[in-house]
Design a protein around this motif. Structure first.
Motif, mmCIF file in Angstrom:
data_model
loop_
_atom_site.group_PDB
_atom_site.id
_atom_site.type_symbol
_atom_site.label_atom_id
_atom_site.label_comp_id
_atom_site.label_asym_id
_atom_site.label_seq_id
_atom_site.Cartn_x
_atom_site.Cartn_y
_atom_site.Cartn_z
ATOM 1 N N LYS A 1 19.113 29.528 30.025
ATOM 2 C CA LYS A 1 18.482 31.138 29.600
ATOM 3 C C LYS A 1 18.663 31.318 27.997
ATOM 4 N N GLN A 2 19.698 30.580 27.348
ATOM 5 C CA GLN A 2 19.793 30.914 25.845
ATOM 6 C C GLN A 2 18.426 29.882 25.179
ATOM 7 N N ILE A 3 17.880 28.788 25.796
ATOM 8 C CA ILE A 3 16.778 28.120 25.351
ATOM 9 C C ILE A 3 15.584 29.055 25.644
ATOM 10 N N GLN A 4 15.487 29.514 26.874
ATOM 11 C CA GLN A 4 14.233 30.550 27.122
ATOM 12 C C GLN A 4 14.226 31.772 26.229
ATOM 13 N N ALA A 5 15.205 32.146 26.035
ATOM 14 C CA ALA A 5 15.383 33.461 25.031
ATOM 15 C C ALA A 5 14.948 33.147 23.656
ATOM 16 N N LYS A 6 15.293 32.055 23.229
ATOM 17 C CA LYS A 6 15.039 31.417 21.772
ATOM 18 C C LYS A 6 13.523 31.081 21.750
ATOM 19 N N ALA A 7 13.158 30.649 22.633
ATOM 20 C CA ALA A 7 11.574 30.223 22.584
ATOM 21 C C ALA A 7 10.890 31.473 22.551
ATOM 22 N N ARG A 8 11.001 32.326 23.495
ATOM 23 C CA ARG A 8 10.422 33.669 23.471
ATOM 24 C C ARG A 8 10.539 34.497 22.249
ATOM 25 N N GLU A 9 11.641 34.406 21.652
ATOM 26 C CA GLU A 9 12.025 35.133 20.090
ATOM 27 C C GLU A 9 11.128 34.319 19.237
ATOM 28 N N LEU A 10 11.143 32.993 19.208
ATOM 29 C CA LEU A 10 10.213 32.255 18.190
ATOM 30 C C LEU A 10 8.808 32.741 18.190
ATOM 31 N N ALA A 11 8.612 32.693 19.667
ATOM 32 C CA ALA A 11 7.059 32.992 19.808
ATOM 33 C C ALA A 11 6.527 34.323 19.468
ATOM 34 N N ARG A 12 7.572 35.365 19.473
ATOM 35 C CA ARG A 12 7.237 36.675 19.174
ATOM 36 C C ARG A 12 7.369 36.827 17.645
ATOM 37 N N SER A 13 7.774 35.813 16.982
ATOM 38 C CA SER A 13 7.981 35.673 15.495
ATOM 39 C C SER A 13 6.584 35.952 14.792
ATOM 40 N N GLY A 14 5.601 35.351 15.355
ATOM 41 C CA GLY A 14 4.436 35.426 14.799
ATOM 42 C C GLY A 14 4.326 34.008 13.910
ATOM 43 N N LYS A 15 5.334 33.263 13.536
ATOM 44 C CA LYS A 15 5.235 32.260 12.814
ATOM 45 C C LYS A 15 4.847 30.752 13.320
ATOM 46 N N ARG B 1 4.028 23.765 21.301
ATOM 47 C CA ARG B 1 4.365 22.508 20.491
ATOM 48 C C ARG B 1 5.274 22.755 19.440
ATOM 49 N N PRO B 2 5.054 23.405 18.264
ATOM 50 C CA PRO B 2 5.940 23.724 17.395
ATOM 51 C C PRO B 2 7.289 24.333 17.763
ATOM 52 N N ILE B 3 7.213 25.162 18.709
ATOM 53 C CA ILE B 3 8.304 25.857 19.173
ATOM 54 C C ILE B 3 9.271 24.802 20.038
ATOM 55 N N GLU B 4 8.734 24.069 20.665
ATOM 56 C CA GLU B 4 9.443 22.983 21.369
ATOM 57 C C GLU B 4 10.169 22.068 20.384
ATOM 58 N N PHE B 5 9.377 21.712 19.222
ATOM 59 C CA PHE B 5 9.985 20.818 18.177
ATOM 60 C C PHE B 5 11.078 21.568 17.496
ATOM 61 N N GLU B 6 10.953 22.745 17.260
ATOM 62 C CA GLU B 6 12.033 23.778 16.728
ATOM 63 C C GLU B 6 13.468 23.808 17.518
ATOM 64 N N LEU B 7 13.174 23.691 18.895
ATOM 65 C CA LEU B 7 14.200 23.534 19.955
ATOM 66 C C LEU B 7 15.105 22.498 19.856
ATOM 67 N N LEU B 8 14.270 21.271 19.426
ATOM 68 C CA LEU B 8 14.878 20.086 19.642
ATOM 69 C C LEU B 8 16.224 20.082 19.032
ATOM 70 N N PHE B 9 16.637 20.977 18.086
ATOM 71 C CA PHE B 9 17.507 20.977 17.168
ATOM 72 C C PHE B 9 18.722 22.198 17.874
ATOM 73 N N GLU B 10 18.537 22.539 19.030
ATOM 74 C CA GLU B 10 19.206 23.550 19.756
ATOM 75 C C GLU B 10 19.977 22.994 20.765
ATOM 76 N N ASP B 11 21.240 23.459 20.998
ATOM 77 C CA ASP B 11 22.256 22.840 22.051
ATOM 78 C C ASP B 11 21.769 23.328 23.330
ATOM 79 N N GLY B 12 21.377 22.456 24.288
ATOM 80 C CA GLY B 12 20.788 22.960 25.664
ATOM 81 C C GLY B 12 19.462 22.715 25.809
ATOM 82 N N ILE B 13 18.841 21.862 24.811
ATOM 83 C CA ILE B 13 17.534 21.390 24.923
ATOM 84 C C ILE B 13 17.389 20.404 26.174
ATOM 85 N N SER B 14 18.073 19.655 26.421
ATOM 86 C CA SER B 14 18.007 18.928 27.559
ATOM 87 C C SER B 14 18.008 19.530 28.645
#
Length: 75
Positions: A8-22, A27-40
């Motif tokens: 749930k934490q990763i899902q929230a982070k992914a959606r937050e990154l998507a909403r950022s407009g950056k 795919r770039p979001i997935e790359f960014e999340l590689l460094f988050e705890d819980g990606i596996s």
């Protein structure tokens, strides 16, 4: 932290990154999340076509808002 709470934490982070407009898409979001705890725990979720479509759609909408901020005020 439990498996489900990490997911749930990763899902929230992914959606937050998507909403950022950056980000241009999932795919770039997935790359960014590689460094988050819980990606596996979230790998299966990220590999679903429905998740990828959702993140791509959120990114497109956020980038449109960022590119045309005056359109947001008119709505």
């Amino acid at each position: 932290m439990t498996w489900m709470s990490k997911l749930k934490q990763i899902q929230a982070k992914a959606r937050e990154l998507a909403r950022s407009g950056k980000f241009y898409g999932w795919r770039p979001i997935e790359f960014e999340l590689l460094f988050e705890d819980g990606i596996s725990e979230a790998r299966e979720w990220l590999n679903r076509a429905t998740t990828q479509d959702e993140l791509d759609r959120i990114c497109r909408k956020a980038r449109t808002r960022r590119a045309h901020p005056s359109a947001n005020r008119a709505a």
